[in-house]
Write an enzyme that holds these catalytic residues in place. Structure first.
Site, PDB file in Angstrom:
ATOM      1  N   LYS A  63      24.205  61.229  -5.293  1.00 15.72           N
ATOM      2  CA  LYS A  63      22.741  61.249  -5.132  1.00 15.72           C
ATOM      3  C   LYS A  63      22.332  60.118  -4.209  1.00 15.72           C
ATOM      4  O   LYS A  63      22.925  59.035  -4.221  1.00 15.72           O
ATOM      5  CB  LYS A  63      22.047  61.074  -6.487  1.00 15.72           C
ATOM      6  CG  LYS A  63      20.528  60.919  -6.401  1.00 15.72           C
ATOM      7  CD  LYS A  63      19.921  60.584  -7.753  1.00 15.72           C
ATOM      8  CE  LYS A  63      18.424  60.290  -7.618  1.00 15.72           C
ATOM      9  NZ  LYS A  63      17.798  59.932  -8.911  1.00 15.72           N
ATOM     10  N   GLU A 107       6.922  53.999 -13.521  1.00 21.95           N
ATOM     11  CA  GLU A 107       8.278  53.661 -13.958  1.00 21.95           C
ATOM     12  C   GLU A 107       8.391  52.192 -14.357  1.00 21.95           C
ATOM     13  O   GLU A 107       8.185  51.294 -13.536  1.00 21.95           O
ATOM     14  CB  GLU A 107       9.288  53.973 -12.852  1.00 21.95           C
ATOM     15  CG  GLU A 107      10.723  53.830 -13.309  1.00 21.95           C
ATOM     16  CD  GLU A 107      11.674  54.775 -12.588  1.00 21.95           C
ATOM     17  OE1 GLU A 107      12.865  54.783 -12.918  1.00 21.95           O
ATOM     18  OE2 GLU A 107      11.208  55.512 -11.712  1.00 21.95           O
ATOM     19  N   GLU A 149      19.886  65.091 -11.855  1.00 21.97           N
ATOM     20  CA  GLU A 149      19.370  63.900 -11.176  1.00 21.97           C
ATOM     21  C   GLU A 149      18.894  62.878 -12.202  1.00 21.97           C
ATOM     22  O   GLU A 149      19.131  61.670 -12.072  1.00 21.97           O
ATOM     23  CB  GLU A 149      18.219  64.298 -10.250  1.00 21.97           C
ATOM     24  CG  GLU A 149      17.585  63.133  -9.515  1.00 21.97           C
ATOM     25  CD  GLU A 149      16.347  63.531  -8.725  1.00 21.97           C
ATOM     26  OE1 GLU A 149      15.558  62.611  -8.399  1.00 21.97           O
ATOM     27  OE2 GLU A 149      16.139  64.726  -8.466  1.00 21.97           O
ATOM     28  N   GLU A 190       7.474  67.210  -2.075  1.00 24.07           N
ATOM     29  CA  GLU A 190       7.430  66.217  -3.154  1.00 24.07           C
ATOM     30  C   GLU A 190       6.892  64.888  -2.656  1.00 24.07           C
ATOM     31  O   GLU A 190       6.089  64.236  -3.338  1.00 24.07           O
ATOM     32  CB  GLU A 190       8.819  66.037  -3.759  1.00 24.07           C
ATOM     33  CG  GLU A 190       8.845  65.052  -4.924  1.00 24.07           C
ATOM     34  CD  GLU A 190      10.208  64.942  -5.587  1.00 24.07           C
ATOM     35  OE1 GLU A 190      10.571  63.820  -5.996  1.00 24.07           O
ATOM     36  OE2 GLU A 190      10.912  65.972  -5.697  1.00 24.07           O
TER      37      GLU A 190
END
Length: 421
Positions: free
Chosen positions: A176, A221, A264, A407
């Site tokens: 990733k 986050e 992910e 996105e």
């Protein structure tokens, strides 16, 4: 490393509980403003009692030593005695602390609110209560006409970059990588941080609305919170846009059932847990992610909690060392970390600066909170009417460049809505 202490090291620090319940963001001036606020609680500050700018492979260790020595030299009268009272340093750490400049600032005045209890801290000779009575400049109702321009890569070039990353993942180079893009915005008048912060807080109450040295935003986050020896983190990875009516529920169900997004997300959780494990006696992560619903997007989310060890080097680690151990997670860099960071440097075409780096605060007890500087804008030093917006997304096997571009556009919308309201 450069450091500037504006106050003497033996300056007085006074924390006074407040009888009234302040609206934190309403207290901010138009310049030198600091913020870490969620649902009306947290910290705001202004002025500059001391400042450190640091870069290099030992940047966070140097910052930890600087803060320990500076705060130890202060004469503190803390009548609140809660996390965030007494002397506090706000920090915005570069995505790559070895190469970028990280900024640590001790405000002259900090106002806090936690569990319904409020306080004000002042450094120096000023009465802390007087700091709340100064007249603040009016907040502009409108920022005027906005003009947008591509940043380092235009949309077509960025899609080609995503395709190149997918090919490298297919070749087995890595699992990733998180690729970001930037967007420039210019207004008719200087961008007032208070306008953006107030609008972001209203639109994203479940995010942490932050501002440190011209970098401001609303991050969903939480990289790491430390209260005593209790540690907690909120990991996000896997994103879907919002829709209208039944389409919104369809998109939510699709995200929760997406094998690509769940894979992910698992990489992001595993990277955090693996980095924290040596420091903890217990560490708990949920088996399944939940949905975090925001105004513009949904994320897969996992709340991780742990207890820091009491003995040995892991038990002596302060919050900045812990932050350095977990950053960058797979949520903002990729997996494996070294390979993903190298690919970002090769393909992304821009300097992230402090975007996607840790941002938050630390008190003299060692308590504090750090999020990741996402959904943010960097105000330009040489043009106060211009800002640089950032958005990124995780690229894994099977990622579609057009979907990833969409996105980023959905994530840009967080700050754009605050600019355009």
């Amino acid at each position: 490393m450069t450091a500037a202490a504006v106050t003497s090291p033996d300056a007085a620090v006074t924390t006074t509980p407040l009888a009234d319940d302040p609206v934190l963001l309403d207290l901010l001036p138009s310049a030198d403003a600091f913020s870490w606020v969620r649902r009306g609680e947290g910290l705001v500050g202004w002025g500059e009692a001391a400042r450190l700018e640091v870069r290099g492979p030992d940047a966070l260790a140097e910052a930890a030593t600087w803060w320990e020595e500076y705060s130890a030299g202060l004469e503190v009268d803390d009548r609140a005695g809660v996390p965030g009272s007494g002397p506090v340093v706000f920090a915005s750490i570069a995505f790559d602390p070895a190469a970028g400049t990280s900024v640590f600032v001790v405000p002259e005045v900090v106002v806090g609110r936690r569990d319904g209890v409020a306080w004000v801290t002042a450094i120096g000779d000023a009465d802390p209560l007087d700091a709340l009575t100064s007249t603040l400049a009016a907040v502009p109702a409108s920022l005027g006409r906005l003009r947008y321009a591509d940043g380092a890569l235009d949309p077509a070039s960025w899609c080609a970059t995503v395709a190149a990353a997918v090919a490298r993942i297919g070749d087995g180079d890595l699992d990733k990588v998180v690729l970001a893009r930037d967007l420039l915005v210019t207004a008719d008048a200087p961008l007032d941080p208070r306008t953006l912060l107030t609008r972001l807080a209203a639109r994203f109450p479940d995010c942490w609305t932050f501002a440190v040295d011209g970098l401001l935003g609303a991050t969903p986050e939480l990289l790491l919170r430390r209260t005593g020896r209790q540690l907690s983190s909120r990991v996000l990875a896997g994103t879907a846009p919002r829709g209208a009516g039944a389409d919104d529920e369809r998109l939510a169900a699709g995200l929760l059932g997406s094998a690509k997004d769940r894979a992910e997300h698992a990489l992001a959780v595993d990277s955090l847990v693996g980095a924290l494990a040596p420091y903890c006696t217990t560490l708990n992560a949920p088996e399944e992610p939940r949905l975090l619903t925001l105004a513009n997007v949904r994320h897969l989310a996992s709340d991780v909690t742990g207890v820091q060890r009491r003995t040995g080097a892991p038990g002596e680690a302060g919050l900045l060392e812990l932050v350095g151990a977990v950053h960058p997670t797979a949520a903002v860099c990729g997996t494996p970390t070294d390979a993903a960071a190298a690919l970002i440097g090769e393909l992304e075409g821009m300097d992230r600066g402090r975007y996607a780096g840790p941002v938050g605060w630390l008190d003299a007890r060692g308590d504090g909170e750090f999020g990741l500087a996402l959904r943010c804008a960097q105000l330009c030093d040489d043009d106060p009417a211009t800002a640089r917006l950032f958005a990124g997304c995780g690229i894994v096997a099977g990622s579609d460049p057009a979907a990833e571009l969409a996105e980023t556009q959905a994530k840009f919308a967080a700050v754009q809505a605050a600019l355009e309201s």
